[in-house]
Design a protein around this motif. Structure first.
Motif, PDB file in Angstrom:
ATOM      1  N   ALA A 190      84.396  13.669  41.553  1.00 42.99           N
ATOM      2  CA  ALA A 190      85.063  13.984  40.284  1.00 42.99           C
ATOM      3  C   ALA A 190      86.469  14.526  40.512  1.00 42.99           C
ATOM      4  O   ALA A 190      87.401  14.204  39.774  1.00 42.99           O
ATOM      5  CB  ALA A 190      84.233  14.998  39.492  1.00 42.99           C
ATOM      6  N   LYS A 191      86.623  15.337  41.533  1.00 44.04           N
ATOM      7  CA  LYS A 191      87.931  15.918  41.850  1.00 44.04           C
ATOM      8  C   LYS A 191      88.932  14.824  42.245  1.00 44.04           C
ATOM      9  O   LYS A 191      90.098  14.878  41.860  1.00 44.04           O
ATOM     10  CB  LYS A 191      87.778  16.924  42.987  1.00 44.04           C
ATOM     11  N   HIS A 192      88.470  13.826  42.991  1.00 44.63           N
ATOM     12  CA  HIS A 192      89.359  12.782  43.487  1.00 44.63           C
ATOM     13  C   HIS A 192      89.459  11.573  42.550  1.00 44.63           C
ATOM     14  O   HIS A 192      90.323  10.725  42.740  1.00 44.63           O
ATOM     15  CB  HIS A 192      88.915  12.354  44.891  1.00 44.63           C
ATOM     16  N   HIS A 193      88.578  11.500  41.571  1.00 42.17           N
ATOM     17  CA  HIS A 193      88.585  10.409  40.591  1.00 42.17           C
ATOM     18  C   HIS A 193      88.352  10.965  39.184  1.00 42.17           C
ATOM     19  O   HIS A 193      87.350  10.634  38.540  1.00 42.17           O
ATOM     20  CB  HIS A 193      87.495   9.388  40.925  1.00 42.17           C
ATOM     21  N   PRO A 194      89.252  11.806  38.678  1.00 43.92           N
ATOM     22  CA  PRO A 194      89.012  12.427  37.370  1.00 43.92           C
ATOM     23  C   PRO A 194      88.887  11.411  36.231  1.00 43.92           C
ATOM     24  O   PRO A 194      88.185  11.656  35.257  1.00 43.92           O
ATOM     25  CB  PRO A 194      90.218  13.348  37.177  1.00 43.92           C
ATOM     26  N   LYS A 200      80.795  16.425  42.649  1.00 42.73           N
ATOM     27  CA  LYS A 200      81.959  17.235  42.264  1.00 42.73           C
ATOM     28  C   LYS A 200      83.186  16.832  43.081  1.00 42.73           C
ATOM     29  O   LYS A 200      84.303  16.821  42.559  1.00 42.73           O
ATOM     30  CB  LYS A 200      81.650  18.720  42.415  1.00 42.73           C
ATOM     31  N   ARG A 219      86.490  10.773  32.476  1.00 43.68           N
ATOM     32  CA  ARG A 219      87.210  10.611  31.208  1.00 43.68           C
ATOM     33  C   ARG A 219      86.878   9.265  30.570  1.00 43.68           C
ATOM     34  O   ARG A 219      86.789   9.148  29.355  1.00 43.68           O
ATOM     35  CB  ARG A 219      88.720  10.721  31.434  1.00 43.68           C
ATOM     36  N   GLY A 260      83.198  15.900  33.594  1.00 45.56           N
ATOM     37  CA  GLY A 260      83.952  16.042  34.833  1.00 45.56           C
ATOM     38  C   GLY A 260      83.475  17.145  35.746  1.00 45.56           C
ATOM     39  O   GLY A 260      84.034  17.342  36.824  1.00 45.56           O
ATOM     40  N   SER A 261      82.479  17.893  35.345  1.00 50.96           N
ATOM     41  CA  SER A 261      81.880  18.910  36.205  1.00 50.96           C
ATOM     42  C   SER A 261      80.414  18.523  36.416  1.00 50.96           C
ATOM     43  O   SER A 261      79.509  19.157  35.870  1.00 50.96           O
ATOM     44  CB  SER A 261      81.987  20.290  35.549  1.00 50.96           C
TER      45      SER A 261
END
Length: 175
Positions: free
Chosen positions: A34-38, A31, A42, A70-71
């Protein structure tokens, strides 16, 4: 250059570890990534909800990655089943792919890496990871302060001692 393999004795010891705490830790880590590499998730496109089983063949467990648009959720498991794509090989090869130290095509054609199931989903994951240029050790900096520095030091020590690529190399060592 041969791919390092996790030693058998420590691998046997890992069979005794409970998997739930490792799953929770890896989910929190995923997570944070994911937050730093959205864009990483995608880029999976139509495979954003695929289930990927990463099977380090030299360890007594596998890692089920569910990007969930993304989660992400990570489940460490002792069995496979229900995944859309399975990517199997030594842990060092799987980590080397993430860091760009090994070429995925070379690993595949040398049979150091085996892909089963939805190969389009596996390729989408590979492309997304390549594009993100992840450095898993550097990502530890994004964890809470009391954990980040000791874990980074531990990762650097492990990388030096084992030869396993735990961070993005300065110069590409791809073969």
């Amino acid at each position: 250059m041969p791919i390092p393999v996790f030693p058998q004795l420590p691998s046997r010891v890992l069979r005794l570890l409970p998997l739930a705490p490792l799953s929770l830790s890896l989910t929190a880590y995923a997570k944070s990534v994911a937050k730093h590499h959205p864009g990483l998730f995608r880029r999976l496109g139509e495979h954003a909800n695929a289930r990927f089983l990463l099977d380090p063949t030299d360890l007594p467990f596998a890692i089920l990655l569910e990007p969930r648009q993304g989660s992400p959720k990570v489940t460490v498991t002792r069995k496979s089943g229900g995944e859309d794509a399975k990517i199997a090989g030594p842990m060092a090869a799987l980590l080397g792919l993430v860091h760009g130290a090994y070429d995925g095509d070379a690993l595949f054609f040398s049979r150091d890496l085996v892909v089963q199931g939805d190969t389009a989903a596996a390729l989408a994951l590979r492309n997304a990871v390549d594009d993100a240029e992840l450095d898993m050790t550097q990502e530890l900096s994004n964890l809470p302060r009391p954990l980040a520095q000791p874990l980074k030091q531990l990762a650097a020590l492990a990388e030096r001692r084992t030869g396993v690529c735990l961070s993005r190399p300065e110069e590409s060592m791809a073969w």
